[in-house]
Each structure stands twice: as structure tokens, then as C-alpha cells.
Scaffold this active site. Sequence first.
Site, PDB file in Angstrom:
ATOM      1  N   TYR A 128      12.585  -3.853  -6.165  1.00 54.34           N
ATOM      2  CA  TYR A 128      11.415  -3.855  -7.046  1.00 54.34           C
ATOM      3  C   TYR A 128      10.318  -2.855  -6.673  1.00 54.34           C
ATOM      4  O   TYR A 128       9.778  -2.196  -7.548  1.00 54.34           O
ATOM      5  CB  TYR A 128      10.822  -5.268  -7.065  1.00 54.34           C
ATOM      6  CG  TYR A 128       9.511  -5.371  -7.802  1.00 54.34           C
ATOM      7  CD1 TYR A 128       9.469  -5.202  -9.197  1.00 54.34           C
ATOM      8  CD2 TYR A 128       8.318  -5.608  -7.127  1.00 54.34           C
ATOM      9  CE1 TYR A 128       8.267  -5.277  -9.876  1.00 54.34           C
ATOM     10  CE2 TYR A 128       7.109  -5.686  -7.813  1.00 54.34           C
ATOM     11  CZ  TYR A 128       7.087  -5.519  -9.185  1.00 54.34           C
ATOM     12  OH  TYR A 128       5.915  -5.592  -9.858  1.00 54.34           O
TER      13      TYR A 128
ATOM     14  N   GLY B   3      -0.275   0.287  -5.079  1.00 51.81           N
ATOM     15  CA  GLY B   3      -1.574  -0.359  -4.881  1.00 51.81           C
ATOM     16  C   GLY B   3      -2.582   0.190  -5.855  1.00 51.81           C
ATOM     17  O   GLY B   3      -2.693   1.412  -6.000  1.00 51.81           O
TER      18      GLY B   3
ATOM     19  N   ASP C  73      14.203  -8.038 -12.348  1.00 45.59           N
ATOM     20  CA  ASP C  73      14.432  -7.848 -10.910  1.00 45.59           C
ATOM     21  C   ASP C  73      14.256  -9.125 -10.102  1.00 45.59           C
ATOM     22  O   ASP C  73      14.964  -9.353  -9.137  1.00 45.59           O
ATOM     23  CB  ASP C  73      13.502  -6.753 -10.373  1.00 45.59           C
ATOM     24  CG  ASP C  73      12.072  -7.005 -10.751  1.00 45.59           C
ATOM     25  OD1 ASP C  73      11.392  -7.756 -10.042  1.00 45.59           O
ATOM     26  OD2 ASP C  73      11.637  -6.488 -11.808  1.00 45.59           O
TER      27      ASP C  73
ATOM     28  N   SER D 234      11.159  -2.245 -14.133  1.00 44.75           N
ATOM     29  CA  SER D 234      11.901  -2.393 -12.876  1.00 44.75           C
ATOM     30  C   SER D 234      13.273  -3.016 -13.083  1.00 44.75           C
ATOM     31  O   SER D 234      14.144  -2.874 -12.231  1.00 44.75           O
ATOM     32  CB  SER D 234      11.080  -3.183 -11.863  1.00 44.75           C
ATOM     33  OG  SER D 234      10.578  -4.355 -12.452  1.00 44.75           O
TER      34      SER D 234
ATOM     35  N   ASN E 143       0.182   1.098   5.880  1.00 44.78           N
ATOM     36  CA  ASN E 143       0.998   0.324   4.949  1.00 44.78           C
ATOM     37  C   ASN E 143       1.782  -0.684   5.775  1.00 44.78           C
ATOM     38  O   ASN E 143       2.524  -0.305   6.672  1.00 44.78           O
ATOM     39  CB  ASN E 143       1.957   1.281   4.209  1.00 44.78           C
ATOM     40  CG  ASN E 143       2.977   0.547   3.348  1.00 44.78           C
ATOM     41  OD1 ASN E 143       4.053   1.057   3.097  1.00 44.78           O
ATOM     42  ND2 ASN E 143       2.655  -0.639   2.893  1.00 44.78           N
ATOM     43  N   GLY E 144       1.594  -1.955   5.465  1.00 44.99           N
ATOM     44  CA  GLY E 144       2.303  -2.992   6.199  1.00 44.99           C
ATOM     45  C   GLY E 144       1.385  -4.141   6.540  1.00 44.99           C
ATOM     46  O   GLY E 144       0.271  -4.242   6.011  1.00 44.99           O
TER      47      GLY E 144
ATOM     48  N   CYS F 142      12.838  -3.047   4.555  1.00 47.34           N
ATOM     49  CA  CYS F 142      12.589  -4.077   3.526  1.00 47.34           C
ATOM     50  C   CYS F 142      13.549  -3.872   2.352  1.00 47.34           C
ATOM     51  O   CYS F 142      13.464  -2.867   1.637  1.00 47.34           O
ATOM     52  CB  CYS F 142      11.148  -3.960   3.049  1.00 47.34           C
ATOM     53  SG  CYS F 142      10.814  -4.966   1.599  1.00 47.34           S
TER      54      CYS F 142
ATOM     55  N   CYS G 156       6.830 -13.598   2.411  1.00 51.11           N
ATOM     56  CA  CYS G 156       6.913 -12.372   3.210  1.00 51.11           C
ATOM     57  C   CYS G 156       5.656 -12.269   4.063  1.00 51.11           C
ATOM     58  O   CYS G 156       4.549 -12.466   3.564  1.00 51.11           O
ATOM     59  CB  CYS G 156       6.998 -11.151   2.297  1.00 51.11           C
ATOM     60  SG  CYS G 156       6.925  -9.597   3.211  1.00 51.11           S
TER      61      CYS G 156
ATOM     62  N   CYS H 206       0.850  -1.178   0.000  1.00 52.53           N
ATOM     63  CA  CYS H 206       0.000   0.000   0.000  1.00 52.53           C
ATOM     64  C   CYS H 206       0.889   1.233   0.000  1.00 52.53           C
ATOM     65  O   CYS H 206       2.075   1.161   0.298  1.00 52.53           O
ATOM     66  CB  CYS H 206      -0.856   0.056   1.268  1.00 52.53           C
ATOM     67  SG  CYS H 206      -1.964  -1.344   1.440  1.00 52.53           S
TER      68      CYS H 206
HETATM   69 FE1  SF4 Z   1      10.748  -7.147   2.261  1.00 55.81          FE
HETATM   70 FE2  SF4 Z   1       9.096  -9.002   3.095  1.00 55.81          FE
HETATM   71 FE3  SF4 Z   1      11.309  -9.717   1.839  1.00 55.81          FE
HETATM   72 FE4  SF4 Z   1      11.455  -8.666   4.314  1.00 55.81          FE
HETATM   73  S1  SF4 Z   1      10.492 -10.611   3.748  1.00 55.81           S
HETATM   74  S2  SF4 Z   1      12.713  -8.146   2.512  1.00 55.81           S
HETATM   75  S3  SF4 Z   1       9.778  -7.186   4.258  1.00 55.81           S
HETATM   76  S4  SF4 Z   1       9.609  -8.561   0.952  1.00 55.81           S
END
Ligand code: SF4
Length: 478
Positions: A263, A49, A367, A304, A123-124, A257, A403, A22
Site C-alpha cells: 500500500y 505525508g 489493498d 492502490s 522516517n520511522g 516493511c 505497527c 514520512c
Molecule cells: Fe510494515 Fe509495520 Fe506491518 Fe512491519 S508491522 S510490515 S513495519 S506496517
Amino acid sequence: MAEELKGFQQAAEDDDKPHEECGVFGIYGPGLDVARLTYYGLYALQHRGQESAGIAVGDGKAVHLQKGMGLVSEVFNHDSLNSFRGQVAAGHVRYSTTGASHPVNAQPLVFRYAGGMLGLAHNGNLTNTAELRSQLYANGSVFQSSTDSEVIVNLIARYSQSNLVEAIMKCMIDIKGSYSLVMLTEKNLIGVRDPFGIRPLCLGRRGDAWVLASESCALDAVHAELVRDVEPGEIIVINENGLTAHQALPARRRAHCIFEYIYVARADSRMDGYNVNQVRRAMGHQLAREYPAEADLVISVPDSGTAAARGFAEESGIPFEEGLMKNRYIGRTFIQPSQGARDLGVRMKLNPIRDVLAGKRVVVVDDSIVRGTTSGKIVSMLRECGVKEVHFCLSSPPIIYSCYYGIDTSNEDELIAAQKPLEEVRKYIGADGLHYLTLEGLFNVFGSGRDRFCAACFSGEYPVDVSKAQLNGKYVLE
Ligand code: SF4
């Protein structure tokens, strides 16, 4: 499921990329057209997003909200923005990582609580949503949406006997995972970043106005200067008394991150001290050192992969050419071909330039690979053009873990690098050579800052505990 949504999800599957989470934006600017500036800020964050967009405006007495499904340009128009006046605004663009793609999950969420009105853009991804939600249900809370963001809202309301900053601090003690929040009340703009700083959030200034945004490209869009990044664990409050910063939780080991740099982020953004374009170029330099290919041309999978491809060309001395042309007008509403003609989908998005490529040995820089389906189609297209050799180079290490912090990388059983060793992936996509940037090489790009990043999707070392509910299948409450 609505047909349009099906189409969108199919498109998402077909582009075979991790999906952004987001974007958030906020502005405190008495006397300015804060709704319209937020619209411009969200426009600059659209890459983060595309499912829904929303803007909330505080006019000193109340918080007003407009939100809907679709792109920023589809949700708002001249009249709707004109009807929206105030001194503070917060906005959000959403790709769902927790919670279904549904209008009720669009943000900002706006609610009334004992302290007045509050709007929240998140966001998260929280990693203890299931536990917190159960506790809140047990204590009589009700939920309208299936987002983890509503858990935050409920916790802040629960602590409303304290002042707002204290309520947010108490909420931060309870929640785990990644969160960059932009909130507003009738008169205040508030920014919050999780104690690991996983998702980005920066602070900018435009004259007397203050701006918060996921990426600095959104500050540029409204002519604001980047002041600094919001610190991990920090709460920033902006109102008629100016800006106050509170270190709510001690900053933990930083874990920005690293995939934002590979990307997610726009190349023209600056994030936690690094210029994204320069970082991508340096990844290309590192790739070329790790994979000294004998080739005639370096091309990128646009957009990208482009900065890393240029970096590869600089380091290797092999000329960079535009070899794949991207159709920039393919959007959310593109009607996907039937299963049998799925190759057409990739061909509509990317078309090889035969006169540049025929008879050449080519290094293709992209990427990342998720399922490998698009990469295989790109290799086939290049071979049909008469390319003699295809060397596929990726500016990320193999993605082998999911992730849980807000990027939709797919489940591990869908990640080709988690399922197949390098040689099998090479055969699967049909390339003559394949190389992933090494994790060591990726960290080298950042020099001494390597301990500042989350790289869990490559290493499996998660900086924040992930609940069992999430590890057993992504937590989704429909
Ligand atoms: Fe980013 Fe998620 Fe990979 Fe950590 S696990 S680097 S937060 S995409």
C-alpha cells in the site's frame, strides 16, 4: 485543536486506510539549485505525508530552514525557494506517528551543537523513545518537540566529543526501532538506515550530484539514476571528498516493511530490489489462484488496488474494467459531511460507473481493510447500481496487530480483522464473498526472499522489541 486539523483527522478516519509515515529526501549538489530539486523530490513523496513539509539548506557556513504545516505546494513558493541557496539540502514530508500534528514537530529539525549545525529528517518510529527520553531528561536535556526524532538529535549532540560519524554510530547503538535518516551539516549530506532496514532509503546519482530518498520515484523526479539501496545499519556521508560508506552496525536479519509493497509506496518505485508495480500485480495473480471466483468483471478500489486488480484479471481471465471512478481533487481541506451524512464522504471520493456494473457479478480488489467502514460503503454503492454479486478480495492478509515501526495501522481494538472472524467481516461489509491474501501467498510473491521482510502487523512477530510503554497504548508525548 484547530478546525482544519480536526477536518484532516476526520478525513483520515474516513478513508479507513493505514497511514503512511514520512518521506525524506536529500541532495549534495554544488552549483545546483538544491532547494528547488528538494522541493521536486518532496513533491514526488507527498503520498508519504501531508501534514507538514520542510527543507533545510547548507551553504558551507550555516544551515537554513523553511518548514510549515500543509502540502509541499502550500509551504513553499517561487520566492521562498529562490531565497534559499546552498550546496546541500535535506527535506521532509510528515504524517505524525509519534508526536502531535503541530508546527514545532515539522521537520527537518535543525540545531546547533558543539560540532556546528545539523539538520535531521526522520522516517520511522523508535520503539524505546520513552526510556531514552527519561534518561536524557535526567541528564539535563531539553526538548522543543514531542517527536522521537528529537531524541536522536539529543543523542548525537551528547556524543559530540566524537566526530560526527562516530557520534551517529553511538546514537545508533542506543536507539531501537525503525529509522531512515537524511541529515545535513553546513557542508555534508548524510544518510542512515536502521540495522533491520525496516523503512526504505535509496541512493541516486545525477551527474556529479548525489541524492538520497525514501523511494526511487523521487530520484526519477529530479532526473537522478538509482544507484542502490542504503544498506541496513549503514551510514553514508557525501561531501567535497566524494561518498564514503560506513557499516556502522552489523546488518541484522533484514526486515523491510512488507506493507510498503502492498500500500504505502508509489507503484513506480523500486525498493530493495523489487519493482512495486510488479509485486502488486503478482499479489493479484496469487489472489486469483487462492479465490477462483465466478464473476463477470474485476474492478479495483483506485489507486492502490489497481495493480493487484489487473493481476487478478490476468490470472483469472475475467476482464478488468474501471468500475469505480476516483475524484482526484479531494484533498486535505475537504469539508467532511456531518456524521449523519457520512456516506456522502465516500461518494465524493469514489463513484461507481453504473453502465459498467449493472447486472454484473463483480470481484472488487482493494489493498487492505482497517475498520471495514469504507469497504461496507463501497459494497452498498455497488448494490445500489444493480451489481448482482460482490466478491471483495484484499491484496493483504488480515491486519490484526498494530505497527510500532512508523505506519499508523490503528490500535488492535479498531482493527476489524482483529475483532471479527472472516465470515463476520463478510456480513459486516455486506459482500457475497470475502478473501484476504494468505500470509503464505504474500511471501510466495517474493519467492526466496521471504525472510527479508517485517510482516508483524499480520503475524505478530515483531523483529525489533517494542517497549512496554508502547504496547500499553501508542507512546505519545504531547
Ligand atoms: Fe510494515 Fe509495520 Fe506491518 Fe512491519 S508491522 S510490515 S513495519 S506496517
